[in-house]
Every structure is written in C-alpha cells, then in structure tokens.
Design an enzyme around this catalytic site. Structure first.
Site, PDB file in Angstrom:
ATOM      1  N   ARG A 123       0.812  -1.236   0.000  1.00  0.00           N
ATOM      2  CA  ARG A 123       0.000   0.000   0.000  1.00  0.00           C
ATOM      3  C   ARG A 123       0.840   1.279   0.000  1.00  0.00           C
ATOM      4  NH1 ARG A 123      -3.034  -3.789  -0.519  1.00  0.00           N
ATOM      5  NH2 ARG A 123      -5.076  -4.046   0.487  1.00  0.00           N
TER       6      ARG A 123
ATOM      7  N   CYS B 125     -10.382   0.204   3.629  1.00  0.00           N
ATOM      8  CA  CYS B 125      -9.823  -0.053   4.961  1.00  0.00           C
ATOM      9  C   CYS B 125      -9.163   1.224   5.474  1.00  0.00           C
ATOM     10  CB  CYS B 125      -8.805  -1.184   4.897  1.00  0.00           C
ATOM     11  SG  CYS B 125      -9.592  -2.796   4.694  1.00  0.00           S
TER      12      CYS B 125
HETATM   13  P1  FAD Z   1      -7.353   8.974  -4.259  1.00  0.00           P
HETATM   14  O1  FAD Z   1      -8.022   8.414  -3.061  1.00  0.00           O
HETATM   15  O2  FAD Z   1      -8.016  10.068  -4.981  1.00  0.00           O
HETATM   16  O3  FAD Z   1      -5.869   9.411  -3.861  1.00  0.00           O
HETATM   17  C1  FAD Z   1      -5.044   8.555  -3.087  1.00  0.00           C
HETATM   18  C2  FAD Z   1      -3.599   9.050  -3.180  1.00  0.00           C
HETATM   19  O4  FAD Z   1      -3.143   8.890  -4.519  1.00  0.00           O
HETATM   20  C3  FAD Z   1      -3.435  10.534  -2.867  1.00  0.00           C
HETATM   21  O5  FAD Z   1      -2.153  10.705  -2.320  1.00  0.00           O
HETATM   22  C4  FAD Z   1      -3.478  11.182  -4.237  1.00  0.00           C
HETATM   23  O6  FAD Z   1      -2.824  12.443  -4.261  1.00  0.00           O
HETATM   24  C5  FAD Z   1      -2.712  10.147  -5.035  1.00  0.00           C
HETATM   25  N1  FAD Z   1      -3.014  10.155  -6.467  1.00  0.00           N
HETATM   26  C6  FAD Z   1      -4.201  10.024  -7.081  1.00  0.00           C
HETATM   27  N2  FAD Z   1      -4.050  10.053  -8.417  1.00  0.00           N
HETATM   28  C7  FAD Z   1      -2.725  10.216  -8.647  1.00  0.00           C
HETATM   29  C8  FAD Z   1      -1.923  10.329  -9.811  1.00  0.00           C
HETATM   30  N3  FAD Z   1      -2.446  10.297 -11.043  1.00  0.00           N
HETATM   31  N4  FAD Z   1      -0.582  10.492  -9.657  1.00  0.00           N
HETATM   32  C9  FAD Z   1      -0.015  10.543  -8.434  1.00  0.00           C
HETATM   33  N5  FAD Z   1      -0.724  10.450  -7.290  1.00  0.00           N
HETATM   34  C10 FAD Z   1      -2.064  10.275  -7.403  1.00  0.00           C
HETATM   35  N6  FAD Z   1      -7.461  -0.373  -1.666  1.00  0.00           N
HETATM   36  C11 FAD Z   1      -6.729  -1.492  -1.825  1.00  0.00           C
HETATM   37  O7  FAD Z   1      -5.495  -1.411  -1.970  1.00  0.00           O
HETATM   38  N7  FAD Z   1      -7.310  -2.720  -1.859  1.00  0.00           N
HETATM   39  C12 FAD Z   1      -8.638  -2.882  -1.727  1.00  0.00           C
HETATM   40  O8  FAD Z   1      -9.119  -4.002  -1.755  1.00  0.00           O
HETATM   41  C13 FAD Z   1      -9.445  -1.707  -1.581  1.00  0.00           C
HETATM   42  N8  FAD Z   1     -10.778  -1.805  -1.472  1.00  0.00           N
HETATM   43  C14 FAD Z   1     -11.532  -0.669  -1.339  1.00  0.00           C
HETATM   44  C15 FAD Z   1     -12.927  -0.795  -1.267  1.00  0.00           C
HETATM   45  C16 FAD Z   1     -13.716   0.340  -1.147  1.00  0.00           C
HETATM   46  C17 FAD Z   1     -15.213   0.191  -1.063  1.00  0.00           C
HETATM   47  C18 FAD Z   1     -13.112   1.631  -1.122  1.00  0.00           C
HETATM   48  C19 FAD Z   1     -13.961   2.876  -1.028  1.00  0.00           C
HETATM   49  C20 FAD Z   1     -11.740   1.756  -1.194  1.00  0.00           C
HETATM   50  C21 FAD Z   1     -10.939   0.595  -1.297  1.00  0.00           C
HETATM   51  N9  FAD Z   1      -9.543   0.677  -1.360  1.00  0.00           N
HETATM   52  C22 FAD Z   1      -8.806  -0.451  -1.544  1.00  0.00           C
HETATM   53  C23 FAD Z   1      -8.856   1.984  -1.195  1.00  0.00           C
HETATM   54  C24 FAD Z   1      -8.641   2.791  -2.480  1.00  0.00           C
HETATM   55  O9  FAD Z   1      -9.539   2.386  -3.510  1.00  0.00           O
HETATM   56  C25 FAD Z   1      -7.194   2.675  -2.979  1.00  0.00           C
HETATM   57  O10 FAD Z   1      -6.266   3.185  -2.043  1.00  0.00           O
HETATM   58  C26 FAD Z   1      -6.967   3.395  -4.314  1.00  0.00           C
HETATM   59  O11 FAD Z   1      -5.659   3.130  -4.746  1.00  0.00           O
HETATM   60  C27 FAD Z   1      -7.162   4.918  -4.251  1.00  0.00           C
HETATM   61  O12 FAD Z   1      -7.233   5.386  -5.593  1.00  0.00           O
HETATM   62  P2  FAD Z   1      -7.967   6.748  -5.975  1.00  0.00           P
HETATM   63  O13 FAD Z   1      -7.870   6.923  -7.450  1.00  0.00           O
HETATM   64  O14 FAD Z   1      -9.322   6.797  -5.391  1.00  0.00           O
HETATM   65  O15 FAD Z   1      -7.000   7.786  -5.274  1.00  0.00           O
HETATM   66  N1  EPU Z   2     -11.820 -10.295  10.522  1.00  0.00           N
HETATM   67  C1  EPU Z   2     -12.543 -10.345  11.672  1.00  0.00           C
HETATM   68  N2  EPU Z   2     -13.402  -9.318  11.958  1.00  0.00           N
HETATM   69  C2  EPU Z   2     -13.580  -8.259  11.139  1.00  0.00           C
HETATM   70  C3  EPU Z   2     -12.836  -8.208   9.933  1.00  0.00           C
HETATM   71  C4  EPU Z   2     -11.966  -9.251   9.650  1.00  0.00           C
HETATM   72  O1  EPU Z   2     -12.393 -11.277  12.478  1.00  0.00           O
HETATM   73  O2  EPU Z   2     -14.372  -7.369  11.460  1.00  0.00           O
HETATM   74  C5  EPU Z   2     -10.926 -11.419  10.202  1.00  0.00           C
HETATM   75  C6  EPU Z   2     -11.440 -12.220   9.007  1.00  0.00           C
HETATM   76  O3  EPU Z   2     -12.366 -13.203   9.427  1.00  0.00           O
HETATM   77  C7  EPU Z   2     -10.163 -12.802   8.448  1.00  0.00           C
HETATM   78  C8  EPU Z   2      -9.115 -11.736   8.764  1.00  0.00           C
HETATM   79  O4  EPU Z   2      -9.659 -10.927   9.801  1.00  0.00           O
HETATM   80  O5  EPU Z   2      -9.822 -13.984   9.132  1.00  0.00           O
HETATM   81  C9  EPU Z   2      -8.767 -10.890   7.541  1.00  0.00           C
HETATM   82  O6  EPU Z   2      -9.933 -10.205   7.081  1.00  0.00           O
HETATM   83  P1  EPU Z   2     -10.223  -9.982   5.533  1.00  0.00           P
HETATM   84  O7  EPU Z   2     -10.160 -11.300   4.819  1.00  0.00           O
HETATM   85  O8  EPU Z   2     -11.483  -9.198   5.411  1.00  0.00           O
HETATM   86  O9  EPU Z   2      -8.996  -9.164   5.013  1.00  0.00           O
HETATM   87  P2  EPU Z   2      -8.368  -7.835   5.546  1.00  0.00           P
HETATM   88  O10 EPU Z   2      -6.978  -8.148   5.925  1.00  0.00           O
HETATM   89  O11 EPU Z   2      -9.219  -7.177   6.564  1.00  0.00           O
HETATM   90  C10 EPU Z   2      -7.402  -7.066   3.255  1.00  0.00           C
HETATM   91  C11 EPU Z   2      -7.172  -5.697   2.693  1.00  0.00           C
HETATM   92  C12 EPU Z   2      -8.365  -5.261   1.860  1.00  0.00           C
HETATM   93  C13 EPU Z   2      -8.648  -6.277   0.779  1.00  0.00           C
HETATM   94  C14 EPU Z   2      -8.910  -7.646   1.436  1.00  0.00           C
HETATM   95  C15 EPU Z   2      -9.140  -8.750   0.408  1.00  0.00           C
HETATM   96  C16 EPU Z   2      -5.750  -4.303   4.111  1.00  0.00           C
HETATM   97  C17 EPU Z   2      -5.715  -3.266   5.174  1.00  0.00           C
HETATM   98  N3  EPU Z   2      -6.963  -4.732   3.754  1.00  0.00           N
HETATM   99  O12 EPU Z   2      -8.425  -6.931   4.212  1.00  0.00           O
HETATM  100  O13 EPU Z   2      -8.009  -4.021   1.249  1.00  0.00           O
HETATM  101  O14 EPU Z   2      -9.788  -5.909   0.016  1.00  0.00           O
HETATM  102  O15 EPU Z   2      -7.746  -7.992   2.237  1.00  0.00           O
HETATM  103  O16 EPU Z   2      -7.944  -9.155  -0.146  1.00  0.00           O
HETATM  104  O17 EPU Z   2      -4.710  -4.706   3.599  1.00  0.00           O
HETATM  105  C18 EPU Z   2      -8.014  -1.657   1.527  1.00  0.00           C
HETATM  106  O18 EPU Z   2      -6.777  -1.714   1.519  1.00  0.00           O
HETATM  107  O19 EPU Z   2      -8.624  -0.554   1.592  1.00  0.00           O
HETATM  108  C19 EPU Z   2      -8.787  -2.886   1.470  1.00  0.00           C
HETATM  109  C20 EPU Z   2     -10.108  -2.915   1.566  1.00  0.00           C
END
Ligand code: FAD
Ligand code: EPU
Length: 275
Positions: free
Chosen positions: A159, A206
């Site tokens: 990340r 997250c």
């Molecule tokens: P923004 O939130 O707009 O910006 C994030 C950062 O990137 C800021 O520092 C911004 O300045 C910079 N930035 C944006 N565009 C550029 C560019 N073109 N050049 C340089 N810097 C830039 N993240 C995960 O990693 N895994 C997940 O599974 C995941 N699941 C999500 C689920 C939900 C429902 C939501 C709402 C978010 C989730 N995220 C997840 C978090 C998020 O989507 C990621 O961190 C994503 O990379 C952010 O991208 P963005 O375009 O929205 O950037």
């Molecule tokens: N868990 C709980 N309680 C909760 C949530 C999770 O007990 O309320 C337990 C689950 O049962 C599981 C473990 O914690 O055993 C891990 O949970 P999960 O599988 O949901 O994965 P996570 O580690 O919480 C990560 C990423 C997500 C990504 C998922 C799927 C981070 C911080 N989060 O979640 O990324 O979508 O794996 O791969 O790395 C994000 O970065 O914004 C994000 C959503």
C-alpha cells in the site's frame, strides 16, 4: 481545462470534505499550467479523508487524454505489453475489459474503486495481487517534465510507493498474459468472494494498514469496537477496518473515531489525510 470551486465531499467515496479549487486537466499542456502553483492530485477520492475546511492548494484531476486507454497487446521479450493506459481511467472498467478480452494480470484488483493513477500511487491490491505486479512502465509528470520509470524504480511495497516529490502519474503500460475470459473470470470470482464481508455503505476502504502477520479488522473486532460511533461516522458492523458514513458525517466525526480506535490499538492509517 476546467477550473471550479467544489465541495470535495462530492469527490470522495467517504462523502466527506470541504471546498477546494478543482483543476480538471485534459492535456499535458493543461497539466503544466495547473502545476505552476502548490497542488494536490485527486484520483477517485477512495483513499482520502479530506478536512471539512477543504484544502488551500489547487486540486488537480486528470480528464481528457489522461482517461484514454488501449489494452491491445504487443509481444516484447517473451512478454505481452498493453498500449498506454491513462492514469485518470477507472480501474474497475479496465479490470472488466481485460476479463472480456481474456487478459490475465489485473484480476486481483477487482472491486477497488480507484483511478489507475491513484492505484499506482497506493500500490492498491488484495491478497490476490497488487497493481505493481502488473506494471511494465509508469509515466510520471514532475518538475515540468514527463519521465518514464520501471516499477523497480518506484519503491512499491504494501500500500505504498515512492514517486518523485510532486509526481503525478499520467499513464502506464501493463504486462498481461493472454488467457481466456473463463479462466480470468474464475480468478475474479475468488477475489469477489474475499470481499464479501466488506460493507456497501459509503467508506474509503480499509482505514488502517494491516500490522505484519495480522489483520486490523480482526483486531478492531476482538477489541469490541465495531459499531463505535462519532456523529454520523461508525465502525462498520460488517468489517472492523471500515469506517462508514451513515449520512452527513463530517471529517471531524471520522477523525474522532480514528483517534478512539487508535487509543486502544496502535494502528497505522492507510488513508491519506488532506487539510
Ligand atoms: P485517491 O483516493 O483520490 O488518492 C489517493 C492518493 O493517490 C493521494 O495521495 C493522491 O494524491 C494520489 N493520487 C491520485 N491520483 C494520482 C496520480 N495520477 N498520480 C499521483 N498520485 C495520485 N485499496 C486497496 O489497496 N485494496 C482494496 O481491496 C481496496 N478496497 C476498497 C474498497 C472500497 C469500497 C473503497 C472505497 C476503497 C478501497 N480501497 C482499496 C482503497 C482505495 O480504492 C485505494 O487506495 C486506491 O488506490 C485509491 O485510488 P484513488 O484513485 O481513489 O485515489
Ligand atoms: N476479521 C474479523 N473481523 C472483522 C474483519 C476481519 O475477524 O471485522 C478477520 C477475518 O475473518 C479474516 C481476517 O480478519 O480472518 C482478515 O480479514 P479480511 O479477509 O477481510 O482481510 P483484511 O486483511 O481485513 C485485506 C485488505 C483489503 C482487501 C482484502 C481482500 C488491508 C488493510 N486490507 O483486508 O483491502 O480488500 O484484504 O484481499 O490490507 C483496503 O486496503 O482498503 C482494502 C479494503
């Protein structure tokens, strides 16, 4: 180029954030002009907690040519490289189009509501893969120039990345593997399954990074913090690492909740805080 004053709550998935001057750039010339004064870059606002007071800097958003993409593959040194993909393009559309064409490499990014540039900056991913794994080359604008970088030069880790200071990702090329739509969709189904416990309400994904070998969501859950509330912000009942906006939450509500969680568990914020 369009310059307008907006409320950033309309540009973040959490639905929080005050006023700013939004510069939507459509060409590299626009970008050069917009970058003449202090700025921040906005992707899809899905990893941001923006202050209720907004931000004083220009907020640059990539539109126009920066949203174009070409997924046609060219063979090179035994690998297959896509055409240029604009950093303003939406990652979910790209993941679906790759699946339709039977191209493997982006499946792990299913469900991440990011722009390509934001995903590169955050090295977005799931346990099925991070965007850095699929990158061949990244074009970055900084110091008035567009430069090309190999992913090894950009310090990708869990990340995070180390873009040059003020660097704006403008476009990328991916290294993908020809497969079949069926095989790609089968892998996507696994990723989809892993996301089943995540809430559908407004959030910024997250809130905290996972500590090594553990899960922030699990820790928040075992400490009994699910359902904890400040104003209209609440720790999701479905997944402990999501803070959800129940409707009309302020950045102040969200920040208070973050602090309450951190007073119990020392977790590192995954979001970027603006303002
Ligand atoms: P923004 O939130 O707009 O910006 C994030 C950062 O990137 C800021 O520092 C911004 O300045 C910079 N930035 C944006 N565009 C550029 C560019 N073109 N050049 C340089 N810097 C830039 N993240 C995960 O990693 N895994 C997940 O599974 C995941 N699941 C999500 C689920 C939900 C429902 C939501 C709402 C978010 C989730 N995220 C997840 C978090 C998020 O989507 C990621 O961190 C994503 O990379 C952010 O991208 P963005 O375009 O929205 O950037
Ligand atoms: N868990 C709980 N309680 C909760 C949530 C999770 O007990 O309320 C337990 C689950 O049962 C599981 C473990 O914690 O055993 C891990 O949970 P999960 O599988 O949901 O994965 P996570 O580690 O919480 C990560 C990423 C997500 C990504 C998922 C799927 C981070 C911080 N989060 O979640 O990324 O979508 O794996 O791969 O790395 C994000 O970065 O914004 C994000 C959503």
């Amino acid at each position: 180029m369009r310059v307008e004053t907006v409320q950033l709550k309309g540009y973040t998935t959490l639905g929080v954030g005050g006023p700013a001057e939004l510069w939507t750039v459509e060409t590299p010339e626009d970008l050069k002009e917009a970058a003449q004064a202090p700025y921040r870059v906005l992707g899809n606002g899905s990893n941001l907690l923006v202050s209720d007071q907004g931000v004083p800097e220009r907020v640059i958003k990539l539109g126009g040519v920066f949203t174009a993409w070409d997924l046609n593959l060219t063979p090179r040194n035994g690998a297959y490289i896509t055409g240029w993909i604009g950093a303003g393009a939406m990652l979910p559309l790209l993941v679906q189009e790759a699946a339709r064409k039977g191209l493997s490499g982006l499946e792990g990014l299913l469900g991440i509501p990011a722009t390509v540039g934001g995903a590169v900056r955050m090295n977005a991913g799931t346990r099925y893969g991070e965007i850095a794994d699929a990158l061949e080359v990244v074009e970055v604008f900084h110091d008035g120039q567009l430069r090309h970088y190999r992913p090894e030069e950009l310090g990708f880790a869990y990340r995070t990345s180390h873009l040059p200071p003020g660097g704006i990702v403008t476009r990328v090329r991916f290294r993908l593997t020809p497969s079949t739509p069926k095989a790609v969709r089968e892998k996507m189904a696994l990723v989809d399954q892993a996301r089943k416990g995540q809430p559908k309400k407004k959030s910024a994904g997250c809130a905290f990074k996972n500590p090594p070998g553990d899960s922030a969501g699990r820790l928040i859950d075992v400490h009994g913090l699910k359902g904890l509330r400040e104003g209209q912000a609440m720790v999701s009942l479905e997944h402990g690492n999501f803070i959800v906006n129940l409707g009309g939450a302020t950045a102040r509500d969200v920040w208070r909740l973050v602090q309450r969680i951190r007073s119990v568990i020392p977790l590192e914020l995954e979001w970027e805080v603006w303002g």
